[in-house]
Enzyme design. Structure first.
Site, PDB file in Angstrom:
ATOM      1  CG  ASN A 241      14.967  50.108  18.380  1.00  0.00           C
ATOM      2  OD1 ASN A 241      13.781  50.952  17.680  1.00  0.00           O
ATOM      3  ND2 ASN A 241      15.340  48.898  18.407  1.00  0.00           N
TER       4      ASN A 241
ATOM      5  CE1 TYR B 247       4.549  49.766  20.189  1.00  0.00           C
ATOM      6  CE2 TYR B 247       3.340  50.115  18.460  1.00  0.00           C
ATOM      7  CZ  TYR B 247       4.102  49.609  19.119  1.00  0.00           C
ATOM      8  OH  TYR B 247       5.294  50.109  18.101  1.00  0.00           O
TER       9      TYR B 247
ATOM     10  CE  LYS C  72       6.632  52.634  19.783  1.00  0.00           C
ATOM     11  NZ  LYS C  72       8.194  52.849  19.654  1.00  0.00           N
TER      12      LYS C  72
ATOM     13  CB  THR D 194       9.929  42.375  16.090  1.00  0.00           C
ATOM     14  OG1 THR D 194       9.118  43.302  15.895  1.00  0.00           O
ATOM     15  CG2 THR D 194      11.313  44.176  14.693  1.00  0.00           C
TER      16      THR D 194
END
Length: 225
Positions: free
Chosen positions: A18, A90, A94, A124
């Site tokens: 994670n 990113y 991913k 988050t």
């Protein structure tokens, strides 16, 4: 880390990957260091512990002659699978995690390791700068973006309740789970001769029949080609 877990707890059954950071920038403004940092933390950060956990489980399976019944849960993202502007680093990381999940599921299935991924949508530290107030909890309403909404799917994938589920990517947010699938054939054009630029151009209408040639929407609907 894997060795420490084995030494302290006597074994390793579940790995949840994670790790994540953001260095958002449009591709034409992104520095190489910003690319490298995100790829290292996300993609390499998933591969490295998975590689050593897989090595441990492979050796254990050889030693016992039986499957090990272990699980890996990776963290992908809709940004990676759908391609969010301003997040080339990113999104690439991913998307890579999504493919890594499927590859390792194929490689480790025979020794009893299941590998799955989640695409969580939650509030988050990473989303605060991107989503602004959109993800803030509203008084009197179900908090769809509460981080604790994610844990149930992680726990399910890490448990024996999800026996037989491997190589899958599941989007999860409060009140919603979706099974996501990656690249797959949508249309086809064929020829009995080697392709040329002209013959590819002649097949264009068949290749794009019923599907737009423009950039696909960021959030496709269920069942969309």
């Amino acid at each position: 880390m894997v060795q420490q877990a084995v030494a302290v707890f006597g074994g390793l059954d579940i790995l949840v990957n994670n790790a994540g950071i953001l260095r958002d920038k449009m591709s034409f403004n992104m520095e190489e260091a910003e690319w490298d940092a995100v790829i290292d933390v996300h993609l390499k950060g998933h591969f490295a512990p998975s590689r050593f956990a897989a090595s441990y489980w492979r050796a254990k399976s050889k030693e016992t002659g039986a499957p090990v019944n272990a699980k890996i849960v990776n963290t992908a993202s809709e940004s990676g699978l759908y391609g969010n502007a301003g997040q080339a680093n990113y999104a690439a990381a991913k998307a890579g995690i999504g493919s890594l999940t499927i590859v390792m599921a194929r490689e480790l299935e025979r020794i009893g390791v299941r590998v799955n991924g989640i695409c969580p949508v939650a509030r988050t530290r990473l989303t605060e700068a991107v989503a602004g107030d959109f993800m803030e909890a509203k008084e009197g309403e179900f908090d769809r973006f509460a981080p604790e909404n994610i844990s149930a799917v992680v726990g399910w994938l890490a448990s024996d309740l999800s026996d037989g589920v491997t190589g899958q990517i599941i989007k999860v947010m409060g009140g919603q789970v979706e099974l996501l699938r990656g690249w797959r054939p949508v249309t086809e054009a064929t020829d009995d001769k080697p392709w040329t630029i002209d013959s590819i151009d002649a097949a264009k209408d068949t290749l794009f029949a019923g599907t737009p040639t423009s950039v696909p929407p960021f959030m496709p609907n269920i069942g969309d080609a």
